[in-house]
Scaffold this active site. Sequence first.
Site, PDB file in Angstrom:
ATOM      1  N   ASP A   1      37.573  84.787 -62.075  1.00  0.00           N
ATOM      2  CA  ASP A   1      36.732  85.629 -62.917  1.00  0.00           C
ATOM      3  C   ASP A   1      36.158  84.722 -64.009  1.00  0.00           C
ATOM      4  OD1 ASP A   1      37.091  89.068 -64.069  1.00  0.00           O
ATOM      5  OD2 ASP A   1      35.420  87.661 -64.182  1.00  0.00           O
TER       6      ASP A   1
HETATM    7  C1  GLC Z   1      33.161  89.754 -65.788  1.00  0.00           C
HETATM    8  C2  GLC Z   1      33.898  90.691 -64.854  1.00  0.00           C
HETATM    9  C3  GLC Z   1      33.618  90.417 -63.393  1.00  0.00           C
HETATM   10  C4  GLC Z   1      32.188  89.945 -63.270  1.00  0.00           C
HETATM   11  C5  GLC Z   1      32.122  88.580 -63.905  1.00  0.00           C
HETATM   12  C6  GLC Z   1      30.687  88.025 -63.939  1.00  0.00           C
HETATM   13  O1  GLC Z   1      33.967  89.426 -66.883  1.00  0.00           O
HETATM   14  O2  GLC Z   1      35.301  90.820 -65.037  1.00  0.00           O
HETATM   15  O3  GLC Z   1      33.852  91.639 -62.671  1.00  0.00           O
HETATM   16  O4  GLC Z   1      31.801  89.874 -61.899  1.00  0.00           O
HETATM   17  O5  GLC Z   1      32.651  88.560 -65.227  1.00  0.00           O
HETATM   18  O6  GLC Z   1      29.896  88.828 -64.758  1.00  0.00           O
END
Ligand code: GLC
Length: 746
Positions: A263
């Site tokens: 993430d």
């Molecule tokens: C965010 C979310 C994830 C998302 C990523 C990119 O913090 O937790 O679901 O796809 O970052 O935006």
Amino acid sequence: MKTIITAIALTGASALGMTAAVPDYLNDNLPIEQRVEDALSRMTLREKINIIHAQSKFSAPGVPRLGIPEIWCTDGPLGVRPEVLWDEWEQAEWTNDSCTAFPSLTALAATWNTDMAQLYGQSIGEEARFRNKSVLLGPGVNIYRTPLNGRNFEYMGEDPYLASKMVVPYVNGVQSNGVAVCVKHFALNNNEINRHTSNPIVDDRTLYEIYLPAFRAAAQEGNAWTFMGGYNLFRGEHASYNPILMNDILKGEWGWDGAVISDWGAVHDTRTAVSGGLDMEFGSWTNGLTNGTSNAYDNYYLATPYLKGIQDGTYTTTELDDKVRRVLRLTFRTVMDRNRPFGSLNSDEHVAACREIGQEGVVLLQNRNDLLPLQLDKVKKIAVLGENAIKMMTVGGGSSSLKARYEITPLEGLKKRIGDKAEIVYARAYVGDPTGEYNGVITGQDLSDPRSPEELRDEALKVAKDADVVLFFGGLNKSNHQDCEDTDRESLDLPYNQNELIEAIAAVNPNTVVVNISGTGVAMPWANKVSSILQAWYLGNETGNTLASILTGDVNPSGKLPYTYYATLDQCGAHKLGEYPGHPSIDKLGNEVMDMPYNEGIYVGYRFIDKNKLKPTFPFGHGLSYTKFEYGKATIDKKEGSADDTFTVTVPVTNIGQRQGKEIVQLYISDVKSSIDRPVKELKGFKKIDLQPGQTEEVSFEINKDALSYFDADKHAWVYEPGDFQALIGASSGDIRTKIPFKITK
Ligand code: GLC
């Protein structure tokens, strides 16, 4: 002279059929694994390091020298995010990246229709493909452990079986476009509060029976090409590079060959990122949503620090080569697949899909005196009340926020559908969140309203009093502490004093319909005071048209709840027995974490309700129709010639009403007597049938060992015991219509 000879030589050679050799990695006719090995063998150490971490907010560099393209990712699970600036969260203000905003994934789960999941995946995959993305950062399948989780709207409910069945077609639909899904957030990211430091303490049986099944189905049945690790910890290590989750379970037990993506901002050190099964690092030095360190990419944990570690002998290249193989495999499956389709954006088909999924997902929770559908030949004055009748919901809520090509609000949809057949009078009733901007995307609505709550309330009551029917559009929205990433709700109650408002409105007009727009459950203390209740979800572009078609009866609602509507948090295991949001602790590296013991174990949702004989506002699997269905008696027989314990249970279901309708028939299995504690019953089958008035369908389910088993943590295996079982078939977990016993002899 030399040039001429060379030309003759080449001509000669080609005449002999000896064309210049195409390197294996560029040869589509070869198996992907052969192409992977060839490309790997040609890459330098530096190129291997480059390919496993981001070069920008949403892209990784590929191998330019070898013509191996970049990998471009995009959010999100509900639609394709607008382009952002190279190294920012802010949108880039392109003029060609508006998208189709599809319904929330709880709405999809509420359809209980795997064809809708396939349609959803296919449609959103076409939009991601057209935007030339290789990875769509979705779907999310974290389990609805608490109704307070800010991202429940992005997930598929409380039951692992329902989520498992609905996620696979979504994955297949997206990946049929040559776009990888990124199943998230693996695993146990079941709350947003303290999401970077939460440390769920979960026993193996609970992990395998409740929190892993949807991910396992996506990996093994859906063959998802990437997974996203969560921010939280698990047994002392961050999920994005957790050796138990990534190496032992995902890549080991499940034999998964895809790429694990972190993430954004979930990586915190090199060593564990190397050994913990992470394959691509994104978003480091950001909190995942707002701030970030610009151009930090060489300082990524899997960038220069890793390169130096290999050069000084701290690390071998074994893990590196495995990561690179997985990224190359992803590349050959997506951007280097010359045969993949070309996708499409904002097509009529996608608009139709948005509406069909929404219509199948809206849940009629209550309908006293059959007030719905609206009888437009009798109803002459309709009061439409509430901020959610006019507020656009596709902007906000975190990374799933979109720049929708358009959004029809409920009031607009009703006006368009009803026209001059009835008078519609609107009153705001309350002011909740008048804003409408996220990462530079604006709704363009001006929802400012200087009036006091008293003035707003008085106006609403006056309008309600004079109307034949009241439609109150309330619920939550995409602002902080509502249905929104990075925050959880702080109460089960509706915000903005809606409970009191609804009671006051119902007191002046008993013909009150509450249309609850939310992605998660809320307390409904006024349920017995209003006539009808519709659970309306976030429905994307076609919100107003979808709701108007249901409210006027053009479409017969057929959705059912993918989660329990608790009356109070005490009815939820996570709050009654479990810890939420946990207590401060120190992890093995000396960092402050929030330990969160899941004391409720497997007793999540209806499992907890059944065990404690509670009465929720509305049970898991509940949903009404404008017609009625009658269930006959179930019969069961052993599957002919089946060696092991396989049975077929059948039940006749009849539409005894006056109009066509769809019914979701649910099969639950109960292990009447077992050596360990088991839930009263568990969902092990469902079928959505479409019946004309008077029509009967014989609905059959197969019961196999999967339906009988529990996870034995000591044996680390799924087992079932001989003895008495029951098949329970019903219209919801709280409305069992017929049961039949059967015995396992072995
Ligand atoms: C965010 C979310 C994830 C998302 C990523 C990119 O913090 O937790 O679901 O796809 O970052 O935006």
